[in-house]
Design a protein around this motif. Structure first.
Motif, PDB file in Angstrom:
ATOM      1  N   PRO A   4       0.838  -1.209   0.000  1.00  0.00           N
ATOM      2  CA  PRO A   4       0.000   0.000   0.000  1.00  0.00           C
ATOM      3  C   PRO A   4       0.871   1.257   0.000  1.00  0.00           C
ATOM      4  O   PRO A   4       1.946   1.281   0.580  1.00  0.00           O
ATOM      5  N   THR A   5       0.372   2.269  -0.656  1.00  0.00           N
ATOM      6  CA  THR A   5       1.091   3.544  -0.706  1.00  0.00           C
ATOM      7  C   THR A   5       0.944   4.273   0.628  1.00  0.00           C
ATOM      8  O   THR A   5       0.050   3.975   1.418  1.00  0.00           O
ATOM      9  N   PRO A   6       1.806   5.239   0.895  1.00  0.00           N
ATOM     10  CA  PRO A   6       1.657   6.025   2.133  1.00  0.00           C
ATOM     11  C   PRO A   6       0.279   6.693   2.239  1.00  0.00           C
ATOM     12  O   PRO A   6      -0.268   6.800   3.334  1.00  0.00           O
ATOM     13  N   THR A   7      -0.291   7.116   1.109  1.00  0.00           N
ATOM     14  CA  THR A   7      -1.613   7.737   1.127  1.00  0.00           C
ATOM     15  C   THR A   7      -2.663   6.744   1.604  1.00  0.00           C
ATOM     16  O   THR A   7      -3.531   7.085   2.416  1.00  0.00           O
ATOM     17  N   ALA A  11      -4.890   6.938   5.088  1.00  0.00           N
ATOM     18  CA  ALA A  11      -6.349   6.867   5.070  1.00  0.00           C
ATOM     19  C   ALA A  11      -6.859   5.763   5.984  1.00  0.00           C
ATOM     20  O   ALA A  11      -7.859   5.939   6.688  1.00  0.00           O
ATOM     21  N   LEU A  12      -6.168   4.630   5.998  1.00  0.00           N
ATOM     22  CA  LEU A  12      -6.593   3.525   6.849  1.00  0.00           C
ATOM     23  C   LEU A  12      -6.394   3.822   8.331  1.00  0.00           C
ATOM     24  O   LEU A  12      -7.138   3.308   9.176  1.00  0.00           O
ATOM     25  N   LEU A  13      -5.418   4.640   8.647  1.00  0.00           N
ATOM     26  CA  LEU A  13      -5.115   4.949  10.044  1.00  0.00           C
ATOM     27  C   LEU A  13      -5.782   6.222  10.549  1.00  0.00           C
ATOM     28  O   LEU A  13      -5.649   6.564  11.715  1.00  0.00           O
TER      29      LEU A  13
END
Length: 75
Positions: A4-7, A11-13
């Motif tokens: 997963p990308t940092p973006t 978003a997940l966190l």
């Protein structure tokens, strides 16, 4: 499978409180965008939080904001 990308990770966190569902967001998005265009200082914490964590709703908000901004510029 790709990492997963940092973006995506951000978003997940993202803290999603106060919670707002996509249905609730969709019901409120027109008014939210209109108010933000009229007053950039306007804040709706639930909408802001939801849009930060939901790519689909954020895309809808961006598209709506661009359409309404174009209409305002034509007036």
């Amino acid at each position: 499978m790709t990492d997963p990308t940092p973006t995506v990770i951000d978003a997940l966190l993202t803290d999603t409180s106060p919670y707002l569902s996509c249905d609730e967001c969709f019901d409120r998005i027109d008014v939210y965008v209109e108010r933000r265009l009229a007053d950039p200082g306007y804040d709706d914490p639930a909408m802001r939080t939801h849009l930060a964590g939901c790519g689909a709703c954020a895309e809808e908000e961006q598209t709506l904001r661009e359409l309404l901004a174009q209409d305002l510029n034509r007036s």
